[in-house]
Design an enzyme around this catalytic site. Structure first.
Site, PDB file in Angstrom:
ATOM      1  N   CYS A  97      -2.872   0.402   9.670  1.00 54.85           N
ATOM      2  CA  CYS A  97      -3.874  -0.590   9.246  1.00 54.85           C
ATOM      3  C   CYS A  97      -4.827  -0.990  10.362  1.00 54.85           C
ATOM      4  CB  CYS A  97      -3.190  -1.880   8.786  1.00 54.85           C
ATOM      5  SG  CYS A  97      -1.596  -1.666   8.049  1.00 54.85           S
TER       6      CYS A  97
ATOM      7  N   HIS B 100       0.832  -1.205   0.000  1.00 56.11           N
ATOM      8  CA  HIS B 100       0.000   0.000   0.000  1.00 56.11           C
ATOM      9  C   HIS B 100       0.864   1.251   0.000  1.00 56.11           C
ATOM     10  CE1 HIS B 100      -3.352  -2.480   2.088  1.00 56.11           C
ATOM     11  NE2 HIS B 100      -3.809  -2.140   0.898  1.00 56.11           N
TER      12      HIS B 100
END
Ligand code: CIR
Length: 274
Positions: free
Chosen positions: A255, A168
């Site tokens: 996250c 990511h």
């Protein structure tokens, strides 16, 4: 406390790691995470959030979704409302559906990504703009769908490229304050942070770039001493959280939570959080 919606939050949403986290997605198999140890790290993370005065919503584990502890990928939370993501990993699509049932308790407006794919880990919100990295999980159509929503809310969206082989965009960076970004060399070398002050993670410590500013602290993974000293030398208050188990399934500090301010006033333009 200032009222910056990118640094200060009244709430966070977390989800307990499921025992099935052992089967979480990972780029390289370094062994399965130990669920009990993961839970104890997760508790330390929650305690750090709570110690800032925030209310932490602790959702129950979802055994059918091994990666569901990584709630950040399921939604984008902004003062105007929440946007339910459409994860690019097929096994994670249902996690967003689950999160969509929780968000209406906290947001007056919920919008949805209905075409393409976007995961929250590819989105970095700063005080100036919303940066979105295209990646193996976030595609052109998804970014276009996100752009339509956030433009409607008055934001600038800047589309970038997550470095090849990096999960990511935020695997490689994190916001430290209004103007400062912690970044790996490989991401910053693209010039994408030219308008910001950049602090580079120390060589060999790339895995700590995904730090998170939350109220007056920086949530920082334990075990990266050079970068930790650098940040402390720059005046940041780091809380180091053990992250060995999440790291085995490519997870880091950002996250593990959705961060936002719940406005008592239904109009975010007039509401304030002290
Ligand atoms: C995945 O591959 O989707 C999970 N194992 C890790 C997700 C990490 N999320 C994030 O960086 N926002």
């Amino acid at each position: 406390m200032t009222n910056s919606s990118t640094l200060y939050f009244s709430h966070a949403i977390t989800r307990a790691p499921a025992p099935t986290v052992t089967g979480g997605l990972r780029a390289i198999d370094q062994g399965a995470p130990d669920p009990a140890l993961f839970s104890s790290h997760h508790s330390a993370y929650i305690s750090a959030l709570q110690a800032t005065g925030a209310e932490v919503v602790q959702l129950p584990a979802l055994v059918n979704y091994p990666d569901s502890v990584f709630v950040e990928d399921t939604a984008l939370c902004l003062p105007e409302g929440a946007i339910v993501m459409r994860p690019g990993a097929p096994s994670r699509l249902g996690e967003a559906v689950e999160m969509a049932t929780v968000l209406p308790q906290y947001f007056k407006e919920i919008r949805y990504i209905t075409s393409g794919h976007v995961e929250g880990g590819d989105i970095l919100v700063t005080s100036k703009e919303i940066l979105v990295g295209r990646s193996a999980r976030t595609d052109e159509k998804g970014v276009a769908a996100l752009r339509e929503i956030v433009t409607d809310w008055g934001y600038e969206l800047r589309e970038l490229q997550t470095p090849a082989g990096v999960l990511h965009f935020k695997t490689d960076c994190g916001l430290l304050d209004e103007d400062t970004i912690l970044s790996t060399q490989r991401l910053a070398a693209s010039g994408c942070f030219a308008d910001y002050k950049i602090l580079h993670v120390a060589e060999g410590e790339e895995a700590c770039a995904n730090a998170v500013r939350f109220n007056d602290i920086i949530l920082f993974p334990a075990g990266f001493p050079k970068t930790a000293s650098l940040l402390r030398d720059h005046g940041f208050d780091l809380v180091e959280i053990p992250n060995t188990e999440a790291a085995k399934v490519d997870g880091g500090m950002s996250c593990l939570s959705l961060r936002f301010t719940k406005y008592p006033d239904p109009d975010p333009d007039t509401a304030s959080y002290e």
